[in-house]
Design a protein around this motif. Structure first.
Motif, PDB file in Angstrom:
ATOM      1  N   PRO A 146       0.804  -1.229   0.000  1.00 19.68           N
ATOM      2  CA  PRO A 146       0.000   0.000   0.000  1.00 19.68           C
ATOM      3  C   PRO A 146       0.836   1.278   0.000  1.00 19.68           C
ATOM      4  O   PRO A 146       0.440   2.282  -0.592  1.00 19.68           O
ATOM      5  CB  PRO A 146      -0.826  -0.119   1.290  1.00 19.68           C
ATOM      6  N   ARG A 173      -6.864   1.739  -6.511  1.00 14.88           N
ATOM      7  CA  ARG A 173      -6.319   0.529  -5.864  1.00 14.88           C
ATOM      8  C   ARG A 173      -6.022   0.793  -4.395  1.00 14.88           C
ATOM      9  O   ARG A 173      -6.307  -0.042  -3.533  1.00 14.88           O
ATOM     10  CB  ARG A 173      -5.038   0.103  -6.579  1.00 14.88           C
ATOM     11  N   ARG A 174      -5.482   1.967  -4.093  1.00 17.91           N
ATOM     12  CA  ARG A 174      -5.184   2.299  -2.700  1.00 17.91           C
ATOM     13  C   ARG A 174      -6.459   2.397  -1.882  1.00 17.91           C
ATOM     14  O   ARG A 174      -6.528   1.928  -0.743  1.00 17.91           O
ATOM     15  CB  ARG A 174      -4.406   3.614  -2.649  1.00 17.91           C
ATOM     16  N   MET A 231      -7.587  -1.083  -1.155  1.00 17.06           N
ATOM     17  CA  MET A 231      -6.735  -1.715  -0.140  1.00 17.06           C
ATOM     18  C   MET A 231      -7.078  -1.194   1.253  1.00 17.06           C
ATOM     19  O   MET A 231      -7.099  -1.954   2.226  1.00 17.06           O
ATOM     20  CB  MET A 231      -5.261  -1.469  -0.465  1.00 17.06           C
ATOM     21  N   GLU A 242     -10.288  -2.802   2.461  1.00 17.51           N
ATOM     22  CA  GLU A 242     -10.034  -4.183   2.870  1.00 17.51           C
ATOM     23  C   GLU A 242      -9.360  -4.235   4.236  1.00 17.51           C
ATOM     24  O   GLU A 242      -9.695  -5.060   5.084  1.00 17.51           O
ATOM     25  CB  GLU A 242      -9.156  -4.895   1.828  1.00 17.51           C
TER      26      GLU A 242
END
Length: 664
Positions: free
Chosen positions: A216, A244-245, A248, A251
């Motif tokens: 990350p 994408r970050r 992440m 999640e």
């Protein structure tokens, strides 16, 4: 020689490694270095590569004069006389390495010697004598990492195509590209092959971002990096990294609750004091008196509330909103990965950011309930107050008015902020504001270069070692003078000496060197019973230089100005003439554009070009509107301060007479 070293190795398994002159391990290795050097026989040079590499490190100690302290002058001379023989033996050994024996010669070299191995192979031109397959295969078999290979410029140049192929073979290698181009704390010694193109870098990072094993921190660096044809970063890759970050983070927080932090702001109908600030764990609780707000609805008092009640500025009228390096905690400085073009923020900045936005939102809502438009207050400041109070005619600020969306309000507000900044700049330049000339000369504002009505407004520390050492010793949380024992410790040496009665004898022996240094410079004085700050005016200036990166010269007392002048003469400080201090200008640039930083919201640029994202809808536009209001309010405070200081200097008044907005 080889036999002697093997005997020593069985008794002391720690090999000699030279980490640098200032490394604490240097003294530990000195005795073994002496043994290796004194026992060395040129006629019986070592034939094992690990012994040769240790000989190389021992020779580095000799080069820098690091030998046992108990050596006599004669012993030092004898040891240093061995240096040419050591270098000769090392060079002869490496000159024998070629494609026929490289795989067997380099096998078993420990990690601590990998960099020296590559360096000596390069110096001896072994890379020219060995093809890429054999050399790189031999190095890999002994555990030399690709990262270590990339630190060898000679290897990378010699095996250009092979190293490029190896880089492209694994998406994890994108981290080397990130470290070289984007990471502030990244290695300076990473060399990429000449044939490795920006397109290669982009492809590698693109696959890395979408990979399951992406870190990350590295993804975040790609997201915040500037667009560059050198690194291969483009807008599409940045957007991909941003998404994408976010994925992440979502999640991560599904399985980790995290810690509650932030700011709570409320209005109390019964509170007598204007404002009260409390803390509950990591949450700041701000309570404002309803009665106070009710009694301060005239335009001057509204602006004074922003300046003083909300504490947008400190006592020197320096903004409290920027991310000052002194506000970063130890762990914030050490942990995480920061981009080379990032605006470095921490908890202190985020709290100030949240608090000030909540205050602007609350103020706007409260005033609206009283039939007052906050933008009308800004219009009054430019259109009436400046003319009435300072004779500064023709300034104007056009409010957005009702019936417009927040998208329209934000666009208009940023345009008006640029307009008033240009108006002020032209007024400073000509001593008057000609609206026709303004229409012909107005440009995009460069906040760092906005002029001031007072010459040499800010005092800054220079790059001289002496002043930087002083600031570190007195104000850093990493100073050696902060801690004596559990009862005598503070977050800085200055606070320790101010808040406690500390005698010279209370300090440990290792602390007396830096303490004597500060005493010799006249910054501290020792009356026998107590070590204390020698001069209050000097202390206040140094504190400002450390905490806010600047001191406001014209807000110093006459005695303080004399101290500041002496610091300039001493080479410790320099004065510069701008409306905003350097950290304040960076704060504006962080929010508005990409002049200094690539990780900011770049609000002015996005709204001016119609490229603002619409994913957040009106809520996102409303937040940006509040940010725009906050920036304009901050600019109003700074412009008012400038006019007050100029008037004060013109009449020869006291710095205390330069009060905030609302004198009318």
């Amino acid at each position: 020689m080889k036999g002697k070293m093997m005997v020593e190795e069985s008794q002391n398994p720690r090999r000699v490694v030279f980490y640098g002159v200032g490394d604490l391990a240097a003294g530990l290795h000195a005795a073994r270095v002496a043994g290796i050097v004194t026992q060395f026989d040129p006629a019986d040079a070592p034939t094992d590569i690990t012994d040769v590499l240790e000989l190389h490190h021992a020779q580095l100690y000799l080069e820098h004069g690091i030998l046992p302290r108990n050596f006599t002058v004669q012993q030092v001379r004898e040891a240093q006389a061995q240096a040419p023989h050591l270098r000769g033996a090392i060079a002869r050994f490496f000159s024998t390495i070629d494609h026929s024996n490289v795989a067997t010669v380099v096998v078993g070299v420990g990690r601590e010697y990998h960099q020296a191995l590559l360096d000596l192979l390069g110096r001896s031109k072994a890379f020219e004598r060995c093809d890429a397959a054999r050399m790189l295969g031999a190095l890999r078999s002994t555990g030399v990492s690709l990262g270590a290979m990339l630190a060898s410029k000679r290897l990378v140049q010699a095996y250009d195509a092979a190293v490029r192929a190896e880089l492209r073979a694994d998406v994890k290698n994108a981290e080397y590209v990130v470290s070289k181009y984007l990471y502030e704390g990244g290695r300076e010694d990473i060399y990429l092959p000449p044939s490795f193109t920006p397109a290669d870098a982009r492809t590698l990072m693109d696959h890395y971002v979408e990979g399951a094993d992406a870190n990350p921190n590295h993804v975040s660096l790609i997201e915040s990096a500037p667009v560059s044809i050198v690194s291969g970063i483009d807008a599409k890759l940045k957007l991909k990294a941003k998404r994408r970050r976010k994925e992440m983070n979502e999640e991560f927080f599904k399985a980790n609750a995290g810690m509650r932090t932030g700011v709570e702001l409320s209005i109390s109908p019964s509170q007598s004091e204007p404002v009260r600030v409390d803390a509950e764990e990591m949450v700041m609780k701000v309570t404002i008196s309803a009665r106070w707000l009710e009694e301060t609805t005239d335009y001057p008092s509204i602006l004074n509330n922003v300046q003083h009640l909300f504490e947008f500025v400190d006592s020197e009228c320096l903004l409290t909103l920027p991310a000052y390096p002194a506000g970063l905690g130890v762990m914030e400085r050490l942990l995480g990965m920061k981009g080379k073009t990032d605006y470095h923020t921490g908890i202190s900045f985020r709290i100030a950011d949240t608090k000030s936005l909540l205050e602007v939102r609350m103020l706007r809502g409260f005033l609206k309930s009283k039939g007052i438009d906050l933008e009308q207050v800004l219009s009054w400041f430019f259109g009436e107050y400046l003319a009435q109070e300072f004779g500064a005619e023709n300034f104007s600020f056009a409010p957005t008015g009702d019936g417009t969306t927040y998208l329209q309000k934000v666009r208009h507000l940023f345009a008006e902020m640029e307009s008033v900044a240009n108006q002020f700049a032209l007024y400073v330049q000509d001593g008057e504001l000609d609206r026709e000339l303004l229409a012909m000369t107005a440009n995009q504002v460069r906040y760092r270069l906005l002029p001031t009505l007072v010459e040499g407004k800010y005092l800054y520390a220079t790059d001289e070692d002496e002043i930087n050492n002083v600031l570190h010793l007195l104000f850093s949380d990493q100073s050696r003078l902060n801690y004596i024992n559990a009862d005598l410790s503070e977050d800085s040496a200055a606070h320790l000496l101010i808040r406690h009665k500390v005698a010279y004898a209370d300090f440990e022996e290792y602390q007396k060197g830096p303490l004597d240094y500060l005493l010799s410079l006249g910054l501290l004085r020792d009356d026998g019973a107590r070590v204390q700050i020698a001069d209050a005016e000097q202390y206040l200036i140094l504190r400002s230089l450390s905490y806010t990166g600047a001191a406001s010269y014209y807000r110093l007392s006459p005695a303080g100005r004399a101290v500041a002048d002496a610091m300039v003469s001493r080479g410790w400080a320099v004065r510069r003439s701008t409306l905003l201090s350097e950290p304040e200008a960076k704060y504006f640039n962080y929010f508005l554009n990409n002049v200094d930083f690539s990780n900011g919201p770049q609000l002015r640029n996005k709204y001016a070009h119609g490229s603002q994202p619409d994913s957040g809808g009106e809520d996102a536009y409303y937040r940006d509107y509040l940010i725009a209001l906050r920036l304009i309010l901050a600019l109003v405070i700074k412009i008012n301060d400038d006019f007050c200081l100029a008037e004060q200097e013109a009449i020869g008044g006291d710095p205390g007479d330069a009060s905030g907005a609302g004198r009318a």
